[in-house]
Design a protein around this motif. Sequence first.
Motif, short mmCIF file in Angstrom:
data_model
loop_
_atom_site.label_atom_id
_atom_site.label_comp_id
_atom_site.label_asym_id
_atom_site.label_seq_id
_atom_site.Cartn_x
_atom_site.Cartn_y
_atom_site.Cartn_z
N LYS A 75 0.83 -1.20 0.00
CA LYS A 75 0.00 0.00 0.00
C LYS A 75 0.87 1.26 0.00
O LYS A 75 1.88 1.33 0.70
CB LYS A 75 -0.94 0.01 1.20
CG LYS A 75 -2.07 -1.01 1.09
CD LYS A 75 -3.12 -0.82 2.16
CE LYS A 75 -4.29 -1.77 1.94
NZ LYS A 75 -5.37 -1.57 2.94
N VAL A 76 0.45 2.22 -0.78
CA VAL A 76 1.14 3.50 -0.88
C VAL A 76 0.13 4.60 -0.57
O VAL A 76 -1.04 4.52 -0.98
CB VAL A 76 1.72 3.70 -2.30
CG1 VAL A 76 2.33 5.08 -2.43
CG2 VAL A 76 2.77 2.63 -2.58
N THR A 77 0.61 5.62 0.14
CA THR A 77 -0.28 6.72 0.55
C THR A 77 0.21 8.04 -0.04
O THR A 77 1.39 8.36 0.03
CB THR A 77 -0.33 6.83 2.08
OG1 THR A 77 -0.88 5.62 2.62
CG2 THR A 77 -1.20 8.01 2.51
N ALA A 78 -0.73 8.78 -0.61
CA ALA A 78 -0.46 10.13 -1.10
C ALA A 78 -1.13 11.13 -0.17
O ALA A 78 -2.28 10.95 0.24
CB ALA A 78 -0.99 10.29 -2.53
N ASP A 79 -0.40 12.18 0.18
CA ASP A 79 -0.92 13.23 1.06
C ASP A 79 -1.18 14.48 0.22
O ASP A 79 -0.27 14.99 -0.45
CB ASP A 79 0.09 13.54 2.16
CG ASP A 79 -0.44 14.59 3.13
OD1 ASP A 79 -0.99 14.20 4.17
OD2 ASP A 79 -0.31 15.79 2.83
N PHE A 80 -2.41 14.99 0.24
CA PHE A 80 -2.81 16.17 -0.52
C PHE A 80 -2.98 17.35 0.45
O PHE A 80 -3.76 17.26 1.40
CB PHE A 80 -4.12 15.93 -1.26
CG PHE A 80 -4.05 14.84 -2.30
CD1 PHE A 80 -3.80 15.15 -3.63
CD2 PHE A 80 -4.20 13.52 -1.94
CE1 PHE A 80 -3.72 14.16 -4.59
CE2 PHE A 80 -4.13 12.51 -2.89
CZ PHE A 80 -3.88 12.83 -4.22
N ALA A 81 -2.24 18.42 0.21
CA ALA A 81 -2.35 19.63 1.03
C ALA A 81 -3.19 20.66 0.27
O ALA A 81 -2.84 21.03 -0.86
CB ALA A 81 -0.97 20.20 1.34
N ILE A 82 -4.27 21.10 0.89
CA ILE A 82 -5.22 22.02 0.24
C ILE A 82 -5.30 23.29 1.07
O ILE A 82 -5.59 23.25 2.27
CB ILE A 82 -6.60 21.37 0.11
CG1 ILE A 82 -6.49 20.06 -0.68
CG2 ILE A 82 -7.59 22.32 -0.55
CD1 ILE A 82 -7.75 19.23 -0.67
#
Length: 271
Positions: free
Chosen positions: A195-202
């Motif tokens: 599993k790979v996780t992407a972090d989105f900063a908004i």
Amino acid sequence: MPDQLAELLAGARVAVSVQSKKPIQDSSGTDITGMAMKVSGPDGDLLEYRQIGDWTYLRAGVKSLEKATGSHLPTGDDLPPNANELKQVLGGGWVKMPADSFTKNAVGKDVAPSVNPGVDARQDKVIKGLQQLVSREVQLKDTGFRNGADHITATASFRTLLTGLVDELRPLAGDLPQGAELPTSQDLKGAPDKKVTADFAIKNGVLREVSVDLAPLADITQDGTFALVLRLGKGNQATTVPDQATQIDPDSLAQQLLQGLAPQPGSGPLL
């Protein structure tokens, strides 16, 4: 992966900017007034590209490339007398060529764009398929507010997501450039099933940064991170025409590169 290449990738930065007469999301090709890309490593700029008007400009950071690769690029004395274009590129200065030269084939003839009414329909189907894939396989989570932005993470199995992505793209395989092929199902079986996780900063409703930790894909036991980070923002300067760019013939450059990559009698390749 060799340690030297891993170090280069770990310290690499790619900066891309686009200028348009209209907002980017509303722009077509005719609205773009300038584009620029710079690839930098720990020892300096590796490659820089600009397109302004009818001209494309290129510059190779020869010294930085040599440090990054641990090998010496050929000098003008190492090249055949008629390799003028390649000598200009390896000299480290700016070179320029007509922008439309990238739409020509190896013999210099224009490549006519294919007109296929079915392509748009297939593209729409692919986009819908990708949306369904993401909705089905990706787990979203609100991780709160920090560093001045709201954060949302997206987690998915790398192999599952990659396999689904390629499967959705297969209807367009026939429209890929010559020599480009999608990986087979057998190829994808070798992809890490992690599993790979992407972090989105908004920030203020606008996506500012995406960070993906690629460390889980490595076959190692040590703890650590290897972040691939994409930052989005407004460019701080306009793309300008470089000073003293030397015009070169792109077809001649292509031939010289092929000759340089081919083994020479009694010696190794030039590049």
